[in-house]
Design a protein around this motif. Structure first.
Motif, short mmCIF file in Angstrom:
data_model
loop_
_atom_site.label_atom_id
_atom_site.label_comp_id
_atom_site.label_asym_id
_atom_site.label_seq_id
_atom_site.Cartn_x
_atom_site.Cartn_y
_atom_site.Cartn_z
N LEU A 1 0.83 -1.20 0.00
CA LEU A 1 0.00 0.00 0.00
C LEU A 1 0.87 1.25 0.00
CD1 LEU A 1 -2.77 1.33 0.13
CD2 LEU A 1 -2.70 1.07 2.64
N ALA A 2 1.90 1.26 0.82
CA ALA A 2 2.81 2.41 0.87
C ALA A 2 3.48 2.63 -0.48
CB ALA A 2 3.86 2.22 1.96
N SER B 1 2.93 5.77 -3.00
CA SER B 1 4.11 6.53 -3.42
C SER B 1 4.13 6.70 -4.94
CB SER B 1 5.37 5.82 -2.94
OG SER B 1 6.50 6.58 -3.19
N ILE B 2 3.81 5.63 -5.65
CA ILE B 2 3.76 5.72 -7.12
C ILE B 2 2.66 6.67 -7.56
CG2 ILE B 2 3.21 4.38 -9.21
CD1 ILE B 2 4.72 2.02 -7.84
N CYS B 3 1.50 6.57 -6.92
CA CYS B 3 0.39 7.49 -7.24
C CYS B 3 0.78 8.94 -6.99
CB CYS B 3 -0.86 7.15 -6.43
SG CYS B 3 -1.71 5.69 -7.03
N GLN B 4 1.50 9.17 -5.88
CA GLN B 4 1.94 10.53 -5.57
C GLN B 4 2.85 11.08 -6.67
OE1 GLN B 4 3.48 9.46 -1.64
NE2 GLN B 4 2.26 11.16 -0.79
N ILE B 5 3.75 10.24 -7.13
CA ILE B 5 4.67 10.67 -8.19
C ILE B 5 3.90 10.99 -9.46
CG2 ILE B 5 6.52 9.86 -9.73
CD1 ILE B 5 7.58 8.27 -7.25
N LEU B 6 2.98 10.08 -9.82
CA LEU B 6 2.20 10.29 -11.05
C LEU B 6 1.31 11.53 -10.94
CD1 LEU B 6 1.20 6.59 -11.84
CD2 LEU B 6 2.95 7.98 -12.98
N GLY C 1 -4.00 15.40 -1.01
CA GLY C 1 -4.72 14.46 -0.16
C GLY C 1 -3.88 13.23 0.18
N LEU C 2 -3.22 12.66 -0.82
CA LEU C 2 -2.37 11.49 -0.57
C LEU C 2 -1.18 11.85 0.32
CD1 LEU C 2 -2.21 9.49 -3.92
CD2 LEU C 2 -3.20 8.78 -1.76
N ASN C 3 -0.61 13.03 0.09
CA ASN C 3 0.51 13.47 0.93
C ASN C 3 0.09 13.59 2.39
OD1 ASN C 3 2.37 13.58 -1.14
ND2 ASN C 3 1.97 15.72 -1.59
N GLY D 1 0.17 10.98 7.97
CA GLY D 1 -0.47 10.52 9.18
C GLY D 1 -0.54 9.01 9.33
N SER D 2 -0.50 8.30 8.23
CA SER D 2 -0.70 6.84 8.29
C SER D 2 0.52 6.08 8.77
CB SER D 2 -1.14 6.31 6.93
OG SER D 2 -0.07 6.40 6.02
#
Length: 187
Positions: free
Chosen positions: A38-39, A43-48, A81-83, A88-89
């Motif tokens: 999940l992490a 992380s990949i989604c954040q980059i994209l 939002g992902l950041n 926090g997670s």
């Protein structure tokens, strides 16, 4: 009650505890893997999303298309939002907690295996003492163990049902140094 009947019940209790502990161990391993996956996915989604929002913002400067502005805004907000979620997670830290727990459980599993191996050579009093010590160790680990999910349990169950923690005799033999291999399985 017959002494041999009592020994068999005692052995059955120890085997049951071993089985339950095996599931707990594997579930902690699966929980760690799921949190890491999940992490990594986040992380990949954040980059994209960051790349998409940056490209979107740059394209706004060169053209005044409303759709590009909307896409840039949505990807930027999603990235934010992902950041905030990942901050926090603490997914990597939680995954590491599961690994530490599994490592502690592994040692107790090995003690159970040793007790079962030595079972026939031990007196009932010694077996009870060993069993009670193992139960105490388990309770200590469980008191500090991170919670797992149903998903992790289902994955653990599937792995254990498929023989994930067991070997065929030939497989074990091939893993041993040549001097310890059985002659029947040598190539």
């Amino acid at each position: 009650m017959d002494r041999s009947d009592f020994r068999e019940r005692l052995r059955g209790q120890i085997e049951e505890s071993y089985g339950k502990l095996s599931y707990t161990y594997q579930t902690q391993q699966e929980a760690a893997t799921l949190k890491r996956m999940l992490a990594n996915g986040i992380s990949i989604c954040q980059i994209l999303l960051t790349a998409a929002s940056t490209c979107g913002v740059i394209s706004v400067f060169f053209s005044q298309v409303g759709l590009v502005t909307a896409i840039a805004s949505i990807t930027s907000a999603s990235s934010l939002g992902l950041n905030l979620y990942t901050r926090g997670s603490k997914l990597p830290e939680k995954a590491e907690e599961h690994v530490r727990c599994a490592n502690r459980l592994w040692a107790v599993l090995q003690d159970y295996e040793s007790l079962l191996t030595d079972f026939d050579d031990l007196e009932v009093g010694e077996i009870r003492r060993c069993r009670d010590l193992l139960i105490e160790k388990q309770a200590e680990i469980y008191a500090e163990a991170p919670r797992t999910s149903n998903w992790a349990y289902k994955k653990a169950r599937k792995r254990l049902k498929n023989g994930h923690q067991s070997f065929e005799p030939e497989e074990i033999d091939k893993l041993l140094p040549s001097g310890l291999r059985s002659h029947a399985c040598e190539e």
